[in-house]
Design a protein around this motif. Structure first.
Motif, mmCIF file in Angstrom:
data_model
loop_
_atom_site.group_PDB
_atom_site.id
_atom_site.type_symbol
_atom_site.label_atom_id
_atom_site.label_comp_id
_atom_site.label_asym_id
_atom_site.label_seq_id
_atom_site.Cartn_x
_atom_site.Cartn_y
_atom_site.Cartn_z
ATOM 1 N N PRO A 472 35.028 21.701 39.301
ATOM 2 C CA PRO A 472 35.078 22.635 38.167
ATOM 3 C C PRO A 472 34.092 23.803 38.241
ATOM 4 O O PRO A 472 33.663 24.303 37.207
ATOM 5 N N GLN A 473 33.717 24.236 39.439
ATOM 6 C CA GLN A 473 32.852 25.417 39.510
ATOM 7 C C GLN A 473 33.639 26.667 39.099
ATOM 8 O O GLN A 473 34.852 26.706 39.223
ATOM 9 N N PRO A 474 32.938 27.676 38.639
ATOM 10 C CA PRO A 474 33.626 28.923 38.264
ATOM 11 C C PRO A 474 34.116 29.673 39.495
ATOM 12 O O PRO A 474 33.696 29.394 40.618
ATOM 13 N N GLU A 475 35.019 30.609 39.287
ATOM 14 C CA GLU A 475 35.474 31.466 40.375
ATOM 15 C C GLU A 475 35.725 32.867 39.841
ATOM 16 O O GLU A 475 35.889 33.074 38.641
ATOM 17 N N PHE A 476 35.737 33.832 40.750
ATOM 18 C CA PHE A 476 35.791 35.248 40.383
ATOM 19 C C PHE A 476 37.071 35.887 40.900
ATOM 20 O O PHE A 476 37.501 35.658 42.025
ATOM 21 N N ALA A 477 37.676 36.711 40.059
ATOM 22 C CA ALA A 477 38.801 37.554 40.469
ATOM 23 C C ALA A 477 38.711 38.860 39.695
ATOM 24 O O ALA A 477 38.402 38.867 38.497
ATOM 25 N N GLU A 478 38.953 39.962 40.379
ATOM 26 C CA GLU A 478 38.913 41.280 39.737
ATOM 27 C C GLU A 478 40.091 42.110 40.238
ATOM 28 O O GLU A 478 40.433 42.068 41.419
ATOM 29 N N ILE A 479 40.708 42.855 39.321
ATOM 30 C CA ILE A 479 41.793 43.770 39.679
ATOM 31 C C ILE A 479 41.372 45.173 39.281
ATOM 32 O O ILE A 479 41.017 45.412 38.117
ATOM 33 N N ARG A 480 41.389 46.095 40.228
ATOM 34 C CA ARG A 480 41.093 47.495 39.937
ATOM 35 C C ARG A 480 42.364 48.321 40.142
ATOM 36 O O ARG A 480 43.006 48.214 41.198
ATOM 37 N N PHE A 481 42.681 49.117 39.145
ATOM 38 C CA PHE A 481 43.907 49.918 39.207
ATOM 39 C C PHE A 481 43.579 51.365 39.550
ATOM 40 O O PHE A 481 42.595 51.930 39.052
ATOM 41 N N ALA A 482 44.404 51.951 40.415
ATOM 42 C CA ALA A 482 44.280 53.361 40.781
ATOM 43 C C ALA A 482 45.215 54.186 39.901
ATOM 44 O O ALA A 482 46.215 53.674 39.384
ATOM 45 N N PRO A 483 44.911 55.468 39.709
ATOM 46 C CA PRO A 483 45.798 56.317 38.890
ATOM 47 C C PRO A 483 47.246 56.329 39.379
ATOM 48 O O PRO A 483 48.172 56.536 38.598
ATOM 49 N N SER A 484 47.444 56.101 40.674
ATOM 50 C CA SER A 484 48.801 56.128 41.229
ATOM 51 C C SER A 484 49.627 54.907 40.848
ATOM 52 O O SER A 484 50.835 54.868 41.066
ATOM 53 N N GLY A 485 48.945 53.876 40.295
ATOM 54 C CA GLY A 485 49.649 52.654 39.949
ATOM 55 C C GLY A 485 49.429 51.519 40.921
ATOM 56 O O GLY A 485 49.821 50.379 40.667
#
Length: 550
Positions: A472-485
């Protein structure tokens, strides 16, 4: 979930080709040996040829005069560096604190296993470093050694400070209830099971490139590790004693890990320290012949297991005593993880009113052990299933029927085992019956007889495995969006060939409808990914995928 439908052709469960495979099959992957930095020097580790020896002298004079040699470092050069630290609080049999000697990078005074790092030669080219390493003369005085797990307790001391070679003892279950159950048992079956030492033998042997930037006052480590952020933390807080932002860890494509490419190996600190000392990057590449002496190993247990049964063949209690070989050094909790993390599953999927497990971690003149392919889970399953088979033979009953008699029924869920864990759900009898049907076990006698007539032997093996995975350790996820979609996804897990890019792009497509071609995937860089626990223990899709989904 009966009306669940995947979203589009790239959704979860869709049979797609792995996105990362195109560059890999074209030879466009970036594995450790593909990493070469401007001005880099090359390092070779001189390792002990003895399982146990006093080092009376190290003569590097001729090696230092060899062409291209920049330096020869020994244990005294790196003695000021820190060591990994234990967070677990274990005891020895007498109640005193456990004995857990850490490795210091390059050993001093005594070598304690074949492969123990003794010196590091750095030269302009790898060939020059290899040649010079042959000229490092070490005056060894061989000492008595012990490499056998069964002979460790009371054998020649690996460390004078721990004459009985017992590092610590870990116990699970109720000893008194177990002893009482054995006292009233109609039958007791006893066996000893030896689980041999293993090595991961991944396709890509380990390596490390260290660099120091004097302008930014930062270290950079390129290494094929499974959890880059934890490697950074270990180096910063325990070894180099610098703020974490002064260390960057980069892991590219990794040619197999299996648990053995864990966090802090001695070579990581050595190439970083040497890079700063010499003012240029330093690269170490483990040769295939060097992998077994250089790496952590796994398993290496001797288990005495006892099964108490009543007159009707019902299990009353399980008693297990295991000697777990942890090698010559216990540098971090990782080196004990496999000895205790899955002992609770020794009772398997069977009803045991009482159980007691005692694991004694013993020191020997061998490589340290650590998690590999299950970290104690295969060992636990092997012991209980072998014991049931042996009990069936000794009692003259069918092994399948003995299992049927003792499986935890679905009606008992949630079920708390005698070793203290709770199974929240499961229909173990139905699962075994389904497996017996699929395997046509009823038709096995006929197949065995047909094989016998052909001069062949045919056997039947049954195992009801259960394991505790995806901690049950934490985990990281990130989504970065560009202006183009388009988008970039950053994951704290670390791919080692499992197909993470495909898996996580499918999850992202399912969640947001993004075309995988419009998504860039990044992992393994502590400067680009904010946080991560890495990949181990069957957790990446479960924990990392959940982080991405939410």
């Amino acid at each position: 979930m009966s009306d669940y439908r995947p979203m589009g052709q790239f959704g979860i469960g869709q049979p797609i080709k792995r996105f990362e495979d195109v560059r890999l099959v074209r030879g466009e992957g970036r594995f450790h040996d593909d990493v070469n930095l401007s001005g880099q020097a090359h390092a070779v580790i001189v390792r002990s040829i003895h399982a146990h020896a006093r080092m009376l002298a190290i003569d590097a004079a001729r090696a230092l005069r060899a062409p291209g040699v920049l330096a020869v470092f020994t244990g005294s050069d790196v003695a000021h560096l820190g060591t990994m630290k234990m967070l677990l609080h274990r005891k020895r049999p007498d109640g005193s604190p456990m004995f857990a000697p850490p490795h210091r990078g390059l050993t001093r005074e005594r070598a304690r296993y074949v492969g123990d790092p003794v010196a590091m030669v750095v030269a302009e080219t790898l060939a020059q470093a290899e040649d010079a390493a042959e000229w490092v003369r070490i005056d060894y005085e061989p000492l008595p050694s012990v490499t056998s797990t069964a002979e460790a307790v009371g054998g020649p001391p690996v460390w004078d400070e721990c004459p009985d070679n017992v590092s610590n003892v870990h116990e699970v279950g109720d000893r008194a209830a177990t002893e009482a159950a054995f006292a009233r048992a109609a039958r007791v079956v006893r066996r000893r099971y030896v689980i041999t030492r293993v090595h991961a033998q991944y396709m890509e042997a380990r390596g490390a490139v260290g660099a120091w930037d004097p302008g930014e006052q930062r270290y950079t480590l390129h290494a094929d590790v499974q959890y880059p952020h934890r490697v950074r933390t270990a180096l910063a807080t325990n070894i180099l004693n610098v703020p974490e932002h002064q260390i960057r860890v980069i892991a590219g494509d990794v040619g197999g890990g299996f648990g053995a490419k864990g966090w802090q190996y001695p070579e990581h600190r050595l190439v970083l320290w040497a890079a700063r000392r010499l003012g240029r990057p330093v690269k170490w590449r483990c040769e295939r012949r060097e992998a077994i002496p250089a790496d952590e190993h796994a398993r290496d247990n001797v288990t005495d297991a006892e099964l108490a049964l009543d007159a009707d063949g019902r299990f009353l209690a399980l008693r297990v005593r295991t000697l777990a070989n942890v090698g010559a050094y216990v540098s971090s909790d990782r080196n004990l993880l496999a000895t205790f993390s899955n002992v609770a599953t020794l009772v398997g999927v069977y009803t045991f009113p009482a159980a007691h497990v005692q694991v004694t971690s013993v020191l020997t003149n061998t490589n340290s052990t650590a998690p590999y392919r299950g970290a104690g889970r295969p060992e636990a399953t092997y012991v209980i299933e072998r014991l049931i088979d042996d009990a069936a033979r000794e009692l003259g009953v069918d092994a399948v029927d003995l299992r049927r008699t003792n499986l935890v029924p679905a009606s008992a869920m949630p079920y708390k085992t005698a070793t203290g864990v709770t199974y929240d759900c499961g229909d173990f009898p139905a699962q075994m019956e389904a497996a017996l049907k699929l395997g046509d076990v009823a038709g096995f006698p006929a197949r065995r007889e047909a094989a016998r007539r052909r001069g062949r032997l045919r056997g039947l093996g049954i195992a009801n495995a259960i394991e505790r995975a995806a901690g049950p350790q934490p985990e990281f996820a990130e989504i970065r969006f560009a202006p183009s979609g388009s988008a970039t996804v950053f994951m704290g897990t670390k791919n080692q060939g499992q197909g993470h890019e495909t898996t996580f792009k499918q999850i992202l497509h399912e969640r947001l409808g993004l075309d995988p071609g419009d998504v860039r995937y990044i992992d393994g860089d502590t400067d680009r990914v904010a946080f991560g626990m890495g990949s181990m223990g069957s957790r990446s899709t479960v924990i990392g995928g959940t982080a991405l989904w939410t």
